[in-house]
Design a protein around this motif. Structure first.
Motif, PDB file in Angstrom:
ATOM      1  N   LEU A 178     -15.568   8.167  -4.459  1.00  0.00           N
ATOM      2  CA  LEU A 178     -15.903   7.160  -3.461  1.00  0.00           C
ATOM      3  C   LEU A 178     -14.862   7.123  -2.344  1.00  0.00           C
ATOM      4  CD1 LEU A 178     -17.083   4.158  -5.667  1.00  0.00           C
ATOM      5  CD2 LEU A 178     -18.490   5.444  -4.058  1.00  0.00           C
ATOM      6  N   CYS A 179     -13.587   7.181  -2.729  1.00  0.00           N
ATOM      7  CA  CYS A 179     -12.513   7.157  -1.738  1.00  0.00           C
ATOM      8  C   CYS A 179     -12.581   8.378  -0.824  1.00  0.00           C
ATOM      9  CB  CYS A 179     -11.156   7.098  -2.429  1.00  0.00           C
ATOM     10  SG  CYS A 179     -10.729   5.478  -3.119  1.00  0.00           S
ATOM     11  N   ARG A 180     -12.817   9.549  -1.397  1.00  0.00           N
ATOM     12  CA  ARG A 180     -12.882  10.771  -0.597  1.00  0.00           C
ATOM     13  C   ARG A 180     -14.020  10.709   0.413  1.00  0.00           C
ATOM     14  NH1 ARG A 180      -9.909  15.140  -2.661  1.00  0.00           N
ATOM     15  NH2 ARG A 180      -8.930  14.705  -4.688  1.00  0.00           N
ATOM     16  N   GLN A 181     -15.168  10.216  -0.026  1.00  0.00           N
ATOM     17  CA  GLN A 181     -16.298  10.091   0.889  1.00  0.00           C
ATOM     18  C   GLN A 181     -15.984   9.122   2.021  1.00  0.00           C
ATOM     19  OE1 GLN A 181     -19.411   8.884  -1.778  1.00  0.00           O
ATOM     20  NE2 GLN A 181     -19.463  10.852  -2.847  1.00  0.00           N
TER      21      GLN A 181
ATOM     22  N   VAL B 120     -14.036  -0.958  -0.107  1.00  0.00           N
ATOM     23  CA  VAL B 120     -13.570  -1.778   1.011  1.00  0.00           C
ATOM     24  C   VAL B 120     -12.518  -1.004   1.787  1.00  0.00           C
ATOM     25  CG1 VAL B 120     -14.007  -3.932  -0.221  1.00  0.00           C
ATOM     26  CG2 VAL B 120     -11.740  -2.926  -0.294  1.00  0.00           C
ATOM     27  N   THR B 121     -12.458  -1.286   3.067  1.00  0.00           N
ATOM     28  CA  THR B 121     -11.410  -0.705   3.909  1.00  0.00           C
ATOM     29  C   THR B 121     -10.383  -1.788   4.192  1.00  0.00           C
ATOM     30  OG1 THR B 121     -12.637  -1.255   5.924  1.00  0.00           O
ATOM     31  CG2 THR B 121     -12.986   0.940   4.967  1.00  0.00           C
ATOM     32  N   GLY B 122      -9.164  -1.378   4.383  1.00  0.00           N
ATOM     33  CA  GLY B 122      -8.110  -2.338   4.652  1.00  0.00           C
ATOM     34  C   GLY B 122      -6.937  -1.675   5.335  1.00  0.00           C
ATOM     35  N   THR B 123      -5.901  -2.450   5.528  1.00  0.00           N
ATOM     36  CA  THR B 123      -4.668  -1.939   6.118  1.00  0.00           C
ATOM     37  C   THR B 123      -3.493  -2.507   5.332  1.00  0.00           C
ATOM     38  OG1 THR B 123      -4.530  -3.787   7.689  1.00  0.00           O
ATOM     39  CG2 THR B 123      -5.657  -1.773   8.433  1.00  0.00           C
ATOM     40  N   THR B 124      -2.367  -1.824   5.426  1.00  0.00           N
ATOM     41  CA  THR B 124      -1.154  -2.319   4.799  1.00  0.00           C
ATOM     42  C   THR B 124       0.036  -2.018   5.696  1.00  0.00           C
ATOM     43  OG1 THR B 124       0.262  -2.221   2.837  1.00  0.00           O
ATOM     44  CG2 THR B 124      -0.810  -0.174   3.508  1.00  0.00           C
ATOM     45  N   ASP B 125       0.970  -2.926   5.708  1.00  0.00           N
ATOM     46  CA  ASP B 125       2.226  -2.666   6.417  1.00  0.00           C
ATOM     47  C   ASP B 125       3.407  -2.709   5.449  1.00  0.00           C
ATOM     48  OD1 ASP B 125       2.351  -5.358   5.883  1.00  0.00           O
ATOM     49  OD2 ASP B 125       2.487  -6.004   7.972  1.00  0.00           O
ATOM     50  N   PHE B 126       3.096  -2.789   4.134  1.00  0.00           N
ATOM     51  CA  PHE B 126       4.177  -2.746   3.156  1.00  0.00           C
ATOM     52  C   PHE B 126       4.662  -1.305   3.056  1.00  0.00           C
ATOM     53  CE2 PHE B 126       6.402  -2.850  -0.849  1.00  0.00           C
ATOM     54  CZ  PHE B 126       6.936  -4.126  -0.882  1.00  0.00           C
TER      55      PHE B 126
ATOM     56  N   ALA C 289     -15.030  -5.617 -27.214  1.00  0.00           N
ATOM     57  CA  ALA C 289     -16.071  -4.620 -27.495  1.00  0.00           C
ATOM     58  C   ALA C 289     -16.632  -4.158 -26.150  1.00  0.00           C
ATOM     59  CB  ALA C 289     -17.168  -5.206 -28.368  1.00  0.00           C
ATOM     60  N   PRO C 290     -15.859  -3.371 -25.426  1.00  0.00           N
ATOM     61  CA  PRO C 290     -16.216  -3.074 -24.025  1.00  0.00           C
ATOM     62  C   PRO C 290     -17.472  -2.216 -23.901  1.00  0.00           C
ATOM     63  CG  PRO C 290     -14.411  -1.682 -24.744  1.00  0.00           C
ATOM     64  CD  PRO C 290     -14.652  -2.658 -25.854  1.00  0.00           C
ATOM     65  N   ARG C 291     -18.308  -2.566 -22.930  1.00  0.00           N
ATOM     66  CA  ARG C 291     -19.488  -1.775 -22.582  1.00  0.00           C
ATOM     67  C   ARG C 291     -19.352  -1.163 -21.191  1.00  0.00           C
ATOM     68  NH1 ARG C 291     -23.615  -4.158 -21.485  1.00  0.00           N
ATOM     69  NH2 ARG C 291     -22.746  -6.234 -21.111  1.00  0.00           N
ATOM     70  N   ILE C 292     -18.656  -1.893 -20.311  1.00  0.00           N
ATOM     71  CA  ILE C 292     -18.508  -1.446 -18.926  1.00  0.00           C
ATOM     72  C   ILE C 292     -17.030  -1.304 -18.604  1.00  0.00           C
ATOM     73  CG2 ILE C 292     -19.041  -1.910 -16.513  1.00  0.00           C
ATOM     74  CD1 ILE C 292     -21.495  -1.502 -18.283  1.00  0.00           C
ATOM     75  N   ALA C 293     -16.651  -0.123 -18.140  1.00  0.00           N
ATOM     76  CA  ALA C 293     -15.278   0.121 -17.688  1.00  0.00           C
ATOM     77  C   ALA C 293     -15.291   0.365 -16.186  1.00  0.00           C
ATOM     78  CB  ALA C 293     -14.678   1.323 -18.413  1.00  0.00           C
ATOM     79  N   ALA C 294     -14.370  -0.233 -15.489  1.00  0.00           N
ATOM     80  CA  ALA C 294     -14.285  -0.067 -14.044  1.00  0.00           C
ATOM     81  C   ALA C 294     -13.072   0.789 -13.688  1.00  0.00           C
ATOM     82  CB  ALA C 294     -14.188  -1.415 -13.341  1.00  0.00           C
ATOM     83  N   GLY C 295     -13.309   1.838 -12.917  1.00  0.00           N
ATOM     84  CA  GLY C 295     -12.222   2.651 -12.391  1.00  0.00           C
ATOM     85  C   GLY C 295     -11.824   2.160 -11.016  1.00  0.00           C
ATOM     86  N   LEU C 296     -10.544   2.178 -10.732  1.00  0.00           N
ATOM     87  CA  LEU C 296     -10.038   1.697  -9.445  1.00  0.00           C
ATOM     88  C   LEU C 296      -9.128   2.745  -8.830  1.00  0.00           C
ATOM     89  CD1 LEU C 296      -9.810  -0.891 -11.704  1.00  0.00           C
ATOM     90  CD2 LEU C 296      -9.659  -2.096  -9.529  1.00  0.00           C
ATOM     91  N   ASP C 297      -9.298   2.960  -7.528  1.00  0.00           N
ATOM     92  CA  ASP C 297      -8.491   3.962  -6.843  1.00  0.00           C
ATOM     93  C   ASP C 297      -8.317   3.547  -5.393  1.00  0.00           C
ATOM     94  OD1 ASP C 297      -7.010   6.249  -6.525  1.00  0.00           O
ATOM     95  OD2 ASP C 297      -8.725   7.599  -6.359  1.00  0.00           O
ATOM     96  N   VAL C 298      -7.255   4.051  -4.779  1.00  0.00           N
ATOM     97  CA  VAL C 298      -6.955   3.796  -3.368  1.00  0.00           C
ATOM     98  C   VAL C 298      -6.594   5.111  -2.710  1.00  0.00           C
ATOM     99  CG1 VAL C 298      -5.347   2.683  -1.757  1.00  0.00           C
ATOM    100  CG2 VAL C 298      -6.212   1.413  -3.724  1.00  0.00           C
ATOM    101  N   ALA C 299      -7.049   5.293  -1.484  1.00  0.00           N
ATOM    102  CA  ALA C 299      -6.679   6.474  -0.706  1.00  0.00           C
ATOM    103  C   ALA C 299      -6.298   6.029   0.696  1.00  0.00           C
ATOM    104  CB  ALA C 299      -7.841   7.474  -0.655  1.00  0.00           C
ATOM    105  N   TYR C 300      -5.411   6.806   1.308  1.00  0.00           N
ATOM    106  CA  TYR C 300      -4.846   6.438   2.602  1.00  0.00           C
ATOM    107  C   TYR C 300      -5.288   7.408   3.689  1.00  0.00           C
ATOM    108  CZ  TYR C 300      -1.780   3.513  -0.223  1.00  0.00           C
ATOM    109  OH  TYR C 300      -1.296   2.584  -1.093  1.00  0.00           O
ATOM    110  N   LEU C 301      -5.472   6.870   4.877  1.00  0.00           N
ATOM    111  CA  LEU C 301      -5.794   7.685   6.039  1.00  0.00           C
ATOM    112  C   LEU C 301      -4.488   8.057   6.737  1.00  0.00           C
ATOM    113  CD1 LEU C 301      -8.128   8.893   7.691  1.00  0.00           C
ATOM    114  CD2 LEU C 301      -8.076   6.830   9.094  1.00  0.00           C
ATOM    115  N   GLY C 302      -3.882   9.166   6.275  1.00  0.00           N
ATOM    116  CA  GLY C 302      -2.606   9.602   6.837  1.00  0.00           C
ATOM    117  C   GLY C 302      -1.554   8.525   6.698  1.00  0.00           C
ATOM    118  N   ASP C 303      -0.748   8.384   7.746  1.00  0.00           N
ATOM    119  CA  ASP C 303       0.296   7.357   7.746  1.00  0.00           C
ATOM    120  C   ASP C 303      -0.038   6.238   8.722  1.00  0.00           C
ATOM    121  OD1 ASP C 303       0.580   8.722  10.101  1.00  0.00           O
ATOM    122  OD2 ASP C 303       2.710   9.219   9.849  1.00  0.00           O
ATOM    123  N   THR C 304      -1.344   5.993   8.897  1.00  0.00           N
ATOM    124  CA  THR C 304      -1.792   4.984   9.850  1.00  0.00           C
ATOM    125  C   THR C 304      -1.707   3.568   9.295  1.00  0.00           C
ATOM    126  OG1 THR C 304      -4.082   5.100   9.086  1.00  0.00           O
ATOM    127  CG2 THR C 304      -3.413   6.653  10.816  1.00  0.00           C
ATOM    128  N   GLY C 305      -1.548   3.430   7.990  1.00  0.00           N
ATOM    129  CA  GLY C 305      -1.610   2.123   7.369  1.00  0.00           C
ATOM    130  C   GLY C 305      -3.014   1.734   6.944  1.00  0.00           C
TER     131      GLY C 305
END
Length: 225
Positions: free
Chosen positions: A206-209, A64-70, A26-42
């Protein structure tokens, strides 16, 4: 982990997906999740926006900010995005009842897209909502709420759902611990005025900002480039 190892892990984990909704859901709170990348910097930003389902208002959020090398490999986006999304989920003070992922679930070549991986990892009911089709479908009728089956091979892996009259459909699929009828109804309920559900829209904003801030504060390496 190499791409081949990641594919092997997806195949191993795919049977863990539960395409049934808990009896007490019986959901009351739904969380949206998204990721955006800063060019091809990782570099990337991962956002979680918790939305009150009844009002459509954002009541909590984290970034949160992070990096990926995958490497960028279609079908393996979870291995680029999941670690940062888990960190963002841990940063919100509100416990969501359901996760709405900007990505596919069972609508995936190995039936284990990002939404499935996220759901199996967290144990929270999870829905995949994609902007693009990962299968064949007939166009749904133009009216809001119309849908057609999304087919991959001989399997129904999701639905093409018309969330507003005359707009392009979005593609809903099971992530984990939810059935397709319930997922479809909830996504439609969350899509009050726009094509995308409010959860996805809030996380995307949030990601765009955050990207604007990141672009105005490049790392030392990026300044050299």
């Amino acid at each position: 982990m190499t791409p081949d190892e990641a594919i092997a892990e997806q195949l191993r984990l795919a049977p863990s997906v539960v395409a049934e909704t808990p009896a007490d859901f019986a959901p009351r709170i739904a969380a949206g999740l998204d990721v955006a990348y800063l060019g091809d910097t990782g570099r990337l930003v991962a956002a979680v926006a918790c939305v009150d389902i009844e009002s459509g208002q954002v009541i909590d959020s984290a970034l949160v900010t992070g990096t990926t090398d995958f490497p960028y490999v279609p079908g393996l986006f979870a291995y680029r995005e999941l670690p940062s999304l888990i960190q963002a989920l841990a940063a919100v003070t509100t416990t969501p009842d359901v996760l709405v992922c900007d990505g596919h679930g069972l609508a995936h070549p190995r039936r284990f897209g990002l939404a499935c991986h996220l759901g199996v990892t967290t144990g929270i009911p999870t829905i995949g909502v994609g902007k693009n089709s990962m299968g064949d479908h007939e166009p749904p009728a133009r009216q809001r709420g119309s849908w057609t089956a999304l087919i991959d091979g001989t399997d129904e892996v999701g639905r093409a759902l018309r969330t507003q009259d005359g707009v392009k459909p979005i593609f809903v699929s099971v992530g984990h611990r939810i059935d397709l009828d319930t997922a479809t109804a909830l996504v439609l309920r969350l899509s009050r005025k726009y094509r995308q559900p409010e959860t996805t829209r809030a996380a995307d904003q949030l990601c765009r900002q955050a990207l604007k801030v990141a672009e105005s504060h490049p790392t030392e390496r990026e300044q050299r480039l």
